[in-house]
Write a protein that holds these residues in place. Structure first.
Motif, PDB file in Angstrom:
ATOM      1  N   LEU A   1       0.815  -1.207   0.000  1.00  0.00           N
ATOM      2  CA  LEU A   1       0.000   0.000   0.000  1.00  0.00           C
ATOM      3  C   LEU A   1       0.853   1.262   0.000  1.00  0.00           C
ATOM      4  CD1 LEU A   1      -2.978  -1.005   2.326  1.00  0.00           C
ATOM      5  CD2 LEU A   1      -2.973  -0.797  -0.173  1.00  0.00           C
ATOM      6  N   SER A   2       1.982   1.231   0.698  1.00  0.00           N
ATOM      7  CA  SER A   2       2.790   2.456   0.686  1.00  0.00           C
ATOM      8  C   SER A   2       3.509   2.616  -0.652  1.00  0.00           C
ATOM      9  CB  SER A   2       3.746   2.522   1.883  1.00  0.00           C
ATOM     10  OG  SER A   2       4.775   1.610   1.717  1.00  0.00           O
ATOM     11  N   ALA A   3       3.836   1.488  -1.305  1.00  0.00           N
ATOM     12  CA  ALA A   3       4.418   1.576  -2.648  1.00  0.00           C
ATOM     13  C   ALA A   3       3.384   2.151  -3.621  1.00  0.00           C
ATOM     14  CB  ALA A   3       4.883   0.195  -3.126  1.00  0.00           C
ATOM     15  N   LEU A   4       2.121   1.803  -3.400  1.00  0.00           N
ATOM     16  CA  LEU A   4       1.038   2.323  -4.242  1.00  0.00           C
ATOM     17  C   LEU A   4       0.956   3.851  -4.118  1.00  0.00           C
ATOM     18  CD1 LEU A   4      -1.630   1.738  -5.926  1.00  0.00           C
ATOM     19  CD2 LEU A   4      -2.800   1.702  -3.730  1.00  0.00           C
ATOM     20  N   GLU A   5       0.988   4.347  -2.875  1.00  0.00           N
ATOM     21  CA  GLU A   5       0.959   5.803  -2.639  1.00  0.00           C
ATOM     22  C   GLU A   5       2.101   6.480  -3.383  1.00  0.00           C
ATOM     23  OE1 GLU A   5      -1.321   7.573  -1.128  1.00  0.00           O
ATOM     24  OE2 GLU A   5      -2.464   5.776  -0.604  1.00  0.00           O
ATOM     25  N   GLU A   6       3.280   5.886  -3.259  1.00  0.00           N
ATOM     26  CA  GLU A   6       4.486   6.462  -3.862  1.00  0.00           C
ATOM     27  C   GLU A   6       4.342   6.541  -5.392  1.00  0.00           C
ATOM     28  OE1 GLU A   6       7.062   7.978  -2.904  1.00  0.00           O
ATOM     29  OE2 GLU A   6       8.290   7.815  -4.724  1.00  0.00           O
ATOM     30  N   ARG A   7       3.828   5.463  -5.993  1.00  0.00           N
ATOM     31  CA  ARG A   7       3.696   5.425  -7.457  1.00  0.00           C
ATOM     32  C   ARG A   7       2.735   6.482  -7.990  1.00  0.00           C
ATOM     33  NH1 ARG A   7       3.353  -0.131  -6.683  1.00  0.00           N
ATOM     34  NH2 ARG A   7       1.123  -0.332  -7.003  1.00  0.00           N
ATOM     35  N   PHE A   8       1.712   6.795  -7.188  1.00  0.00           N
ATOM     36  CA  PHE A   8       0.672   7.710  -7.646  1.00  0.00           C
ATOM     37  C   PHE A   8       0.943   9.160  -7.260  1.00  0.00           C
ATOM     38  CE2 PHE A   8      -3.028   5.705  -9.675  1.00  0.00           C
ATOM     39  CZ  PHE A   8      -2.661   4.376  -9.605  1.00  0.00           C
ATOM     40  N   ARG A   9       2.138   9.427  -6.662  1.00  0.00           N
ATOM     41  CA  ARG A   9       2.288  10.763  -6.067  1.00  0.00           C
ATOM     42  C   ARG A   9       2.192  11.906  -7.068  1.00  0.00           C
ATOM     43  NH1 ARG A   9       7.804  12.234  -6.644  1.00  0.00           N
ATOM     44  NH2 ARG A   9       9.079  10.371  -6.867  1.00  0.00           N
ATOM     45  N   LYS A  10       2.490  11.661  -8.329  1.00  0.00           N
ATOM     46  CA  LYS A  10       2.434  12.763  -9.301  1.00  0.00           C
ATOM     47  C   LYS A  10       1.053  12.960  -9.931  1.00  0.00           C
ATOM     48  CE  LYS A  10       6.703  14.362 -11.120  1.00  0.00           C
ATOM     49  NZ  LYS A  10       7.489  14.592 -12.341  1.00  0.00           N
ATOM     50  N   VAL A  11       0.138  12.049  -9.687  1.00  0.00           N
ATOM     51  CA  VAL A  11      -1.162  12.145 -10.363  1.00  0.00           C
ATOM     52  C   VAL A  11      -2.326  12.236  -9.369  1.00  0.00           C
ATOM     53  CG1 VAL A  11      -0.427  11.040 -12.509  1.00  0.00           C
ATOM     54  CG2 VAL A  11      -1.170   9.608 -10.622  1.00  0.00           C
ATOM     55  N   GLU A  12      -1.996  12.650  -8.120  1.00  0.00           N
ATOM     56  CA  GLU A  12      -2.999  12.705  -7.052  1.00  0.00           C
ATOM     57  C   GLU A  12      -4.218  13.540  -7.415  1.00  0.00           C
ATOM     58  OE1 GLU A  12      -3.266  10.912  -4.620  1.00  0.00           O
ATOM     59  OE2 GLU A  12      -1.242  10.188  -4.169  1.00  0.00           O
ATOM     60  N   SER A  13      -4.006  14.629  -8.180  1.00  0.00           N
ATOM     61  CA  SER A  13      -5.114  15.566  -8.390  1.00  0.00           C
ATOM     62  C   SER A  13      -5.984  15.180  -9.593  1.00  0.00           C
ATOM     63  CB  SER A  13      -4.564  16.968  -8.588  1.00  0.00           C
ATOM     64  OG  SER A  13      -3.641  16.933  -9.657  1.00  0.00           O
ATOM     65  N   ASN A  14      -5.614  14.111 -10.293  1.00  0.00           N
ATOM     66  CA  ASN A  14      -6.369  13.720 -11.485  1.00  0.00           C
ATOM     67  C   ASN A  14      -7.520  12.777 -11.094  1.00  0.00           C
ATOM     68  OD1 ASN A  14      -7.172  12.033 -13.682  1.00  0.00           O
ATOM     69  ND2 ASN A  14      -5.328  12.588 -14.802  1.00  0.00           N
ATOM     70  N   PRO A  15      -8.768  13.211 -11.362  1.00  0.00           N
ATOM     71  CA  PRO A  15      -9.913  12.394 -10.909  1.00  0.00           C
ATOM     72  C   PRO A  15      -9.948  10.991 -11.528  1.00  0.00           C
ATOM     73  CG  PRO A  15     -10.639  14.249 -12.295  1.00  0.00           C
ATOM     74  CD  PRO A  15      -9.187  14.453 -12.022  1.00  0.00           C
ATOM     75  N   GLN A  16      -9.530  10.862 -12.801  1.00  0.00           N
ATOM     76  CA  GLN A  16      -9.528   9.528 -13.429  1.00  0.00           C
ATOM     77  C   GLN A  16      -8.511   8.624 -12.747  1.00  0.00           C
ATOM     78  OE1 GLN A  16      -8.804  10.929 -17.453  1.00  0.00           O
ATOM     79  NE2 GLN A  16     -10.926  10.541 -18.028  1.00  0.00           N
ATOM     80  N   MET A  17      -7.366   9.207 -12.398  1.00  0.00           N
ATOM     81  CA  MET A  17      -6.336   8.420 -11.742  1.00  0.00           C
ATOM     82  C   MET A  17      -6.762   8.031 -10.325  1.00  0.00           C
ATOM     83  SD  MET A  17      -4.306   7.975 -14.167  1.00  0.00           S
ATOM     84  CE  MET A  17      -3.029   7.027 -13.342  1.00  0.00           C
TER      85      MET A  17
END
Lengths: 279, 98
Positions: free
Chosen positions: B66-82
Protein backbone atom coordinates in the motif's frame (compact mmCIF):
# COMPACT_ATOMS: atom_id res chain seq x y z
CA UNK A 1 24.61 12.15 -28.27
CA UNK A 2 21.48 14.08 -27.59
CA UNK A 3 19.55 15.41 -30.57
CA UNK A 4 20.25 12.42 -32.72
CA UNK A 5 18.96 12.86 -36.24
CA UNK A 6 15.64 11.01 -36.44
CA UNK A 7 16.49 9.68 -39.91
CA UNK A 8 19.74 8.17 -38.68
CA UNK A 9 17.86 6.61 -35.80
CA UNK A 10 15.28 5.11 -38.12
CA UNK A 11 17.86 3.72 -40.53
CA UNK A 12 19.80 2.03 -37.73
CA UNK A 13 16.64 0.54 -36.28
CA UNK A 14 15.33 -0.71 -39.61
CA UNK A 15 18.61 -2.41 -40.32
CA UNK A 16 18.92 -4.19 -37.04
CA UNK A 17 19.87 -7.38 -38.83
CA UNK A 18 23.27 -5.84 -39.62
CA UNK A 19 23.98 -4.71 -36.09
CA UNK A 20 26.54 -6.99 -34.40
CA UNK A 21 24.95 -6.84 -30.94
CA UNK A 22 21.60 -8.17 -32.18
CA UNK A 23 21.16 -11.84 -31.23
CA UNK A 24 21.16 -14.25 -34.15
CA UNK A 25 17.66 -15.55 -33.55
CA UNK A 26 16.28 -12.06 -33.92
CA UNK A 27 18.27 -11.55 -37.11
CA UNK A 28 16.95 -14.75 -38.64
CA UNK A 29 13.46 -13.96 -37.54
CA UNK A 30 13.69 -10.51 -39.00
CA UNK A 31 14.85 -11.98 -42.33
CA UNK A 32 11.98 -14.45 -42.30
CA UNK A 33 9.13 -12.16 -41.42
CA UNK A 34 10.28 -9.29 -43.58
CA UNK A 35 8.92 -11.21 -46.56
CA UNK A 36 5.49 -9.76 -47.17
CA UNK A 37 4.22 -13.01 -48.63
CA UNK A 38 5.51 -15.46 -46.08
CA UNK A 39 3.14 -18.41 -45.73
CA UNK A 40 2.00 -20.24 -42.65
CA UNK A 41 4.00 -23.25 -43.78
CA UNK A 42 7.22 -21.31 -44.12
CA UNK A 43 6.79 -19.86 -40.66
CA UNK A 44 6.07 -23.30 -39.19
CA UNK A 45 9.10 -24.69 -40.94
CA UNK A 46 11.34 -21.93 -39.65
CA UNK A 47 10.12 -22.34 -36.08
CA UNK A 48 10.30 -26.13 -36.15
CA UNK A 49 13.98 -26.04 -37.06
CA UNK A 50 14.86 -24.26 -33.87
CA UNK A 51 14.12 -26.40 -30.80
CA UNK A 52 14.39 -23.47 -28.38
CA UNK A 53 11.97 -21.38 -30.39
CA UNK A 54 9.60 -24.34 -30.80
CA UNK A 55 9.56 -24.89 -27.07
CA UNK A 56 8.84 -21.25 -26.39
CA UNK A 57 6.06 -21.00 -28.94
CA UNK A 58 4.43 -24.13 -27.55
CA UNK A 59 4.84 -22.90 -23.99
CA UNK A 60 3.20 -19.66 -24.92
CA UNK A 61 0.24 -21.12 -26.78
CA UNK A 62 -0.25 -23.73 -24.09
CA UNK A 63 -0.11 -21.21 -21.30
CA UNK A 64 -3.38 -20.24 -19.70
CA UNK A 65 -3.26 -16.92 -21.56
CA UNK A 66 -4.37 -18.34 -24.86
CA UNK A 67 -7.31 -20.37 -23.69
CA UNK A 68 -6.14 -23.75 -24.97
CA UNK A 69 -3.89 -24.74 -22.07
CA UNK A 70 -1.96 -27.94 -22.61
CA UNK A 71 -3.68 -28.87 -25.82
CA UNK A 72 -1.36 -27.84 -28.61
CA UNK A 73 1.58 -30.08 -29.32
CA UNK A 74 2.83 -28.98 -32.72
CA UNK A 75 3.96 -25.71 -34.19
CA UNK A 76 1.81 -26.33 -37.24
CA UNK A 77 -1.26 -26.61 -35.10
CA UNK A 78 -0.31 -23.48 -33.17
CA UNK A 79 0.20 -21.50 -36.35
CA UNK A 80 -3.13 -22.63 -37.78
CA UNK A 81 -5.04 -21.86 -34.62
CA UNK A 82 -3.53 -18.47 -34.00
CA UNK A 83 -3.10 -17.17 -37.53
CA UNK A 84 -0.11 -15.59 -39.19
CA UNK A 85 -0.28 -12.18 -37.55
CA UNK A 86 -0.52 -13.48 -34.04
CA UNK A 87 2.26 -15.99 -34.67
CA UNK A 88 4.56 -13.34 -36.11
CA UNK A 89 4.01 -11.23 -33.02
CA UNK A 90 4.46 -14.22 -30.80
CA UNK A 91 7.73 -15.14 -32.46
CA UNK A 92 9.07 -11.68 -32.02
CA UNK A 93 8.04 -11.67 -28.38
CA UNK A 94 9.46 -15.07 -27.53
CA UNK A 95 12.72 -14.20 -29.21
CA UNK A 96 13.03 -10.90 -27.37
CA UNK A 97 11.81 -12.22 -24.01
CA UNK A 98 15.25 -13.28 -22.89
CA UNK A 99 16.90 -10.14 -24.16
CA UNK A 100 14.08 -8.19 -22.61
CA UNK A 101 14.99 -9.52 -19.24
CA UNK A 102 18.63 -8.59 -19.68
CA UNK A 103 17.79 -5.22 -21.21
CA UNK A 104 15.62 -4.12 -18.33
CA UNK A 105 14.82 -6.31 -15.38
CA UNK A 106 11.06 -6.48 -15.04
CA UNK A 107 10.24 -5.42 -18.60
CA UNK A 108 9.15 -8.96 -19.45
CA UNK A 109 6.71 -9.05 -16.54
CA UNK A 110 5.47 -5.59 -17.45
CA UNK A 111 4.92 -6.66 -21.08
CA UNK A 112 3.09 -9.83 -20.12
CA UNK A 113 0.94 -7.78 -17.77
CA UNK A 114 0.03 -5.30 -20.49
CA UNK A 115 -0.71 -8.16 -22.89
CA UNK A 116 -3.06 -9.83 -20.40
CA UNK A 117 -4.79 -6.61 -19.43
CA UNK A 118 -5.18 -5.61 -23.10
CA UNK A 119 -6.77 -8.93 -23.89
CA UNK A 120 -9.17 -8.83 -20.96
CA UNK A 121 -10.19 -5.28 -21.87
CA UNK A 122 -10.56 -6.26 -25.55
CA UNK A 123 -12.90 -9.07 -24.56
CA UNK A 124 -14.91 -6.70 -22.38
CA UNK A 125 -15.27 -4.29 -25.26
CA UNK A 126 -16.42 -7.09 -27.56
CA UNK A 127 -13.47 -6.95 -29.98
CA UNK A 128 -13.36 -9.76 -32.51
CA UNK A 129 -9.63 -10.43 -32.29
CA UNK A 130 -8.55 -10.12 -28.66
CA UNK A 131 -5.41 -12.13 -29.54
CA UNK A 132 -4.16 -9.37 -31.77
CA UNK A 133 -4.55 -6.85 -29.00
CA UNK A 134 -2.75 -9.29 -26.72
CA UNK A 135 0.18 -9.31 -29.12
CA UNK A 136 0.12 -5.52 -29.32
CA UNK A 137 0.38 -5.45 -25.53
CA UNK A 138 3.21 -7.96 -25.54
CA UNK A 139 5.16 -5.92 -28.07
CA UNK A 140 4.25 -2.37 -27.07
CA UNK A 141 7.62 -1.78 -25.38
CA UNK A 142 9.81 -3.80 -27.72
CA UNK A 143 11.33 -0.50 -28.84
CA UNK A 144 13.05 -0.32 -25.45
CA UNK A 145 14.76 -3.62 -26.18
CA UNK A 146 15.84 -2.42 -29.61
CA UNK A 147 17.23 0.83 -28.21
CA UNK A 148 19.15 -1.09 -25.54
CA UNK A 149 20.59 -3.46 -28.10
CA UNK A 150 21.70 -0.73 -30.45
CA UNK A 151 22.79 1.90 -27.90
CA UNK A 152 23.29 0.05 -24.59
CA UNK A 153 25.19 2.77 -22.72
CA UNK A 154 23.10 5.66 -23.92
CA UNK A 155 19.89 3.84 -23.09
CA UNK A 156 21.12 2.99 -19.64
CA UNK A 157 21.86 6.66 -19.05
CA UNK A 158 18.40 7.59 -20.35
CA UNK A 159 16.73 5.27 -17.83
CA UNK A 160 18.80 6.76 -15.01
CA UNK A 161 17.96 10.29 -16.11
CA UNK A 162 14.24 9.56 -16.15
CA UNK A 163 14.51 7.91 -12.75
CA UNK A 164 16.43 10.82 -11.21
CA UNK A 165 14.23 13.59 -12.57
CA UNK A 166 10.89 11.82 -12.25
CA UNK A 167 10.01 12.34 -15.91
CA UNK A 168 8.46 9.61 -18.05
CA UNK A 169 10.91 7.31 -19.80
CA UNK A 170 9.53 8.23 -23.22
CA UNK A 171 10.25 11.91 -22.56
CA UNK A 172 13.82 11.11 -21.56
CA UNK A 173 14.16 9.00 -24.72
CA UNK A 174 12.90 11.80 -26.88
CA UNK A 175 15.43 14.26 -25.54
CA UNK A 176 18.30 11.83 -26.05
CA UNK A 177 17.31 9.93 -29.20
CA UNK A 178 14.88 12.42 -30.78
CA UNK A 179 12.21 9.71 -30.82
CA UNK A 180 10.61 7.32 -28.36
CA UNK A 181 10.62 3.54 -27.99
CA UNK A 182 7.06 3.59 -29.29
CA UNK A 183 8.11 5.12 -32.61
CA UNK A 184 11.08 2.75 -32.85
CA UNK A 185 8.89 -0.31 -32.36
CA UNK A 186 6.33 1.14 -34.77
CA UNK A 187 8.95 1.38 -37.55
CA UNK A 188 10.02 -2.17 -36.98
CA UNK A 189 6.44 -3.41 -36.91
CA UNK A 190 5.82 -1.67 -40.24
CA UNK A 191 8.97 -3.03 -41.78
CA UNK A 192 7.97 -6.53 -40.70
CA UNK A 193 4.57 -6.12 -42.30
CA UNK A 194 2.63 -6.45 -39.13
CA UNK A 195 -1.03 -5.55 -39.61
CA UNK A 196 -1.47 -1.79 -39.72
CA UNK A 197 -3.75 -1.82 -36.72
CA UNK A 198 -1.07 -3.56 -34.70
CA UNK A 199 1.54 -1.03 -35.86
CA UNK A 200 -0.73 1.79 -34.74
CA UNK A 201 -1.32 0.30 -31.30
CA UNK A 202 2.43 -0.06 -30.76
CA UNK A 203 3.47 3.29 -32.19
CA UNK A 204 0.75 5.31 -30.44
CA UNK A 205 0.42 3.67 -27.07
CA UNK A 206 1.34 6.94 -25.35
CA UNK A 207 -0.95 9.08 -27.50
CA UNK A 208 -3.98 6.96 -28.40
CA UNK A 209 -5.86 9.99 -29.71
CA UNK A 210 -3.84 10.06 -32.92
CA UNK A 211 -4.65 6.49 -33.99
CA UNK A 212 -6.98 6.52 -36.97
CA UNK A 213 -7.30 2.86 -37.98
CA UNK A 214 -7.38 1.31 -34.55
CA UNK A 215 -8.42 3.99 -32.06
CA UNK A 216 -10.15 1.52 -29.75
CA UNK A 217 -7.34 -1.04 -29.80
CA UNK A 218 -4.75 1.67 -29.13
CA UNK A 219 -6.84 3.03 -26.27
CA UNK A 220 -6.97 -0.50 -24.83
CA UNK A 221 -3.20 -0.99 -24.91
CA UNK A 222 -2.69 2.50 -23.49
CA UNK A 223 -5.12 1.88 -20.63
CA UNK A 224 -3.63 -1.56 -20.01
CA UNK A 225 -0.18 0.01 -19.75
CA UNK A 226 -1.41 2.51 -17.17
CA UNK A 227 -3.25 -0.18 -15.18
CA UNK A 228 -0.21 -2.47 -15.05
CA UNK A 229 1.94 0.42 -13.86
CA UNK A 230 -0.77 1.30 -11.33
CA UNK A 231 -0.70 -2.25 -9.98
CA UNK A 232 3.11 -2.17 -9.94
CA UNK A 233 3.69 -5.32 -11.97
CA UNK A 234 7.17 -5.57 -13.45
CA UNK A 235 9.27 -2.58 -14.38
CA UNK A 236 9.18 -0.51 -17.56
CA UNK A 237 11.58 2.30 -16.83
CA UNK A 238 8.82 4.35 -15.19
CA UNK A 239 8.58 4.12 -11.45
CA UNK A 240 5.66 6.54 -11.29
CA UNK A 241 2.22 5.91 -12.74
CA UNK A 242 1.62 8.15 -15.77
CA UNK A 243 -1.70 9.90 -16.36
CA UNK A 244 -4.19 8.03 -18.46
CA UNK A 245 -5.26 9.81 -21.64
CA UNK A 246 -8.62 11.40 -20.72
CA UNK A 247 -10.24 10.77 -24.11
CA UNK A 248 -9.12 7.14 -24.23
CA UNK A 249 -10.35 6.53 -20.70
CA UNK A 250 -13.72 8.06 -21.50
CA UNK A 251 -14.08 5.98 -24.67
CA UNK A 252 -13.43 2.79 -22.75
CA UNK A 253 -15.90 3.76 -20.02
CA UNK A 254 -14.66 1.17 -17.56
CA UNK A 255 -16.65 0.76 -14.38
CA UNK A 256 -15.42 -0.34 -10.98
CA UNK A 257 -16.43 -3.93 -11.65
CA UNK A 258 -14.47 -3.95 -14.92
CA UNK A 259 -11.35 -2.68 -13.16
CA UNK A 260 -11.72 -5.29 -10.45
CA UNK A 261 -11.95 -8.03 -13.03
CA UNK A 262 -8.94 -6.85 -15.03
CA UNK A 263 -6.81 -6.58 -11.90
CA UNK A 264 -7.84 -10.04 -10.80
CA UNK A 265 -6.99 -11.66 -14.14
CA UNK A 266 -3.71 -9.79 -14.18
CA UNK A 267 -2.76 -11.14 -10.79
CA UNK A 268 -3.58 -14.71 -11.74
CA UNK A 269 -1.91 -14.92 -15.09
CA UNK A 270 1.13 -12.69 -14.83
CA UNK A 271 2.86 -14.66 -12.14
CA UNK A 272 2.34 -17.93 -13.95
CA UNK A 273 3.42 -16.69 -17.33
CA UNK A 274 6.45 -14.92 -15.97
CA UNK A 275 7.50 -18.13 -14.21
CA UNK A 276 7.02 -20.16 -17.37
CA UNK A 277 9.36 -17.90 -19.26
CA UNK A 278 11.97 -17.58 -16.55
CA UNK A 279 13.94 -20.45 -18.07
CA UNK B 1 -2.94 -20.61 -6.92
CA UNK B 2 0.32 -21.11 -5.05
CA UNK B 3 3.43 -22.62 -6.58
CA UNK B 4 4.53 -25.39 -4.25
CA UNK B 5 8.07 -26.84 -4.17
CA UNK B 6 8.12 -30.55 -4.99
CA UNK B 7 9.35 -31.56 -1.53
CA UNK B 8 6.24 -29.98 0.04
CA UNK B 9 3.72 -31.78 -2.18
CA UNK B 10 1.24 -34.03 -0.42
CA UNK B 11 -1.20 -36.64 -1.72
CA UNK B 12 -4.65 -35.14 -2.23
CA UNK B 13 -3.39 -31.83 -3.62
CA UNK B 14 -4.66 -30.96 -7.11
CA UNK B 15 -2.66 -29.54 -9.99
CA UNK B 16 -3.89 -26.07 -10.85
CA UNK B 17 -2.07 -26.10 -14.18
CA UNK B 18 -1.18 -28.94 -16.53
CA UNK B 19 2.33 -30.28 -16.18
CA UNK B 20 4.18 -30.01 -19.49
CA UNK B 21 7.46 -31.47 -20.66
CA UNK B 22 10.06 -29.30 -22.35
CA UNK B 23 8.39 -29.60 -25.74
CA UNK B 24 5.03 -28.56 -24.41
CA UNK B 25 3.37 -32.00 -24.25
CA UNK B 26 0.94 -32.56 -21.39
CA UNK B 27 2.25 -35.05 -18.85
CA UNK B 28 -0.42 -34.53 -16.21
CA UNK B 29 -3.64 -32.67 -16.86
CA UNK B 30 -4.94 -29.75 -14.89
CA UNK B 31 -6.99 -30.97 -11.95
CA UNK B 32 -4.98 -34.19 -11.49
CA UNK B 33 -5.08 -35.28 -7.87
CA UNK B 34 -1.63 -36.08 -6.51
CA UNK B 35 -0.78 -39.49 -5.08
CA UNK B 36 2.52 -40.72 -3.62
CA UNK B 37 3.26 -42.37 -6.97
CA UNK B 38 2.54 -39.20 -8.95
CA UNK B 39 4.62 -37.09 -6.58
CA UNK B 40 7.64 -39.32 -7.07
CA UNK B 41 7.05 -39.20 -10.82
CA UNK B 42 7.12 -35.40 -10.66
CA UNK B 43 10.33 -35.56 -8.60
CA UNK B 44 11.91 -37.82 -11.19
CA UNK B 45 11.09 -35.38 -13.95
CA UNK B 46 13.39 -32.85 -12.33
CA UNK B 47 10.60 -30.31 -11.80
CA UNK B 48 11.24 -27.92 -8.87
CA UNK B 49 7.70 -26.84 -8.16
CA UNK B 50 4.14 -27.06 -9.48
CA UNK B 51 0.96 -24.99 -9.27
CA UNK B 52 -1.57 -26.32 -6.80
CA UNK B 53 -5.22 -25.34 -6.46
CA UNK B 54 -6.00 -22.91 -3.70
CA UNK B 55 -5.51 -19.29 -2.76
CA UNK B 56 -2.02 -17.82 -2.78
CA UNK B 57 -0.95 -14.96 -0.57
CA UNK B 58 1.42 -12.23 -1.67
CA UNK B 59 4.94 -12.63 -0.35
CA UNK B 60 5.16 -9.04 0.89
CA UNK B 61 3.19 -7.51 3.76
CA UNK B 62 0.11 -5.48 2.90
CA UNK B 63 1.46 -2.22 4.36
CA UNK B 64 4.45 -2.41 2.07
CA UNK B 65 2.30 -2.82 -1.04
CA UNK B 66 0.00 0.00 0.00
CA UNK B 67 2.79 2.46 0.69
CA UNK B 68 4.42 1.58 -2.65
CA UNK B 69 1.04 2.32 -4.24
CA UNK B 70 0.96 5.80 -2.64
CA UNK B 71 4.49 6.46 -3.86
CA UNK B 72 3.70 5.42 -7.46
CA UNK B 73 0.67 7.71 -7.65
CA UNK B 74 2.29 10.76 -6.07
CA UNK B 75 2.43 12.76 -9.30
CA UNK B 76 -1.16 12.15 -10.36
CA UNK B 77 -3.00 12.70 -7.05
CA UNK B 78 -5.11 15.57 -8.39
CA UNK B 79 -6.37 13.72 -11.48
CA UNK B 80 -9.91 12.39 -10.91
CA UNK B 81 -9.53 9.53 -13.43
CA UNK B 82 -6.34 8.42 -11.74
CA UNK B 83 -8.10 8.56 -8.39
CA UNK B 84 -10.62 6.01 -9.68
CA UNK B 85 -7.79 3.73 -10.84
CA UNK B 86 -5.91 4.10 -7.59
CA UNK B 87 -8.99 3.26 -5.55
CA UNK B 88 -9.55 0.11 -7.61
CA UNK B 89 -5.94 -1.00 -7.14
CA UNK B 90 -6.06 -0.27 -3.40
CA UNK B 91 -9.21 -2.38 -3.00
CA UNK B 92 -7.66 -5.09 -5.12
CA UNK B 93 -4.54 -5.21 -2.92
CA UNK B 94 -6.64 -5.25 0.25
CA UNK B 95 -8.74 -8.13 -1.09
CA UNK B 96 -5.62 -10.27 -1.60
CA UNK B 97 -5.10 -10.39 2.17
CA UNK B 98 -8.65 -11.28 3.18
Amino acid sequence: MSNMDPRTLRIRVENISTIPTIPSVLKQLSAIIEHPKISLNEISHFVSQDPALTTKVLQMVNSALYGFPGRISSVNHAVMLLGLNVVKGLLLSVSVFEIMHKAMIGLREHSIGVAVASKVLARKKGLKEPEEVFVAGLLHDVGKVILTLVWPEEYDRTVKEAEASGIAIFEAERSRFSETHAAVAGWLAEKWHFPRKLCECIANHHRPQISSLAPLETALVHAADVLVKARGIGYSGDSLVPEVNPGAWETLALGEADLREVLKELEDSVEQTAEEFRA
Amino acid sequence: MPRIPVEQLKPGMKLARPLLNSSGMVLMAEGTELTEARISKIENMGVDSVYIDGPSRPARPKEELLSALEERFRKVESNPQMTVIKKAVREHIEAMYE
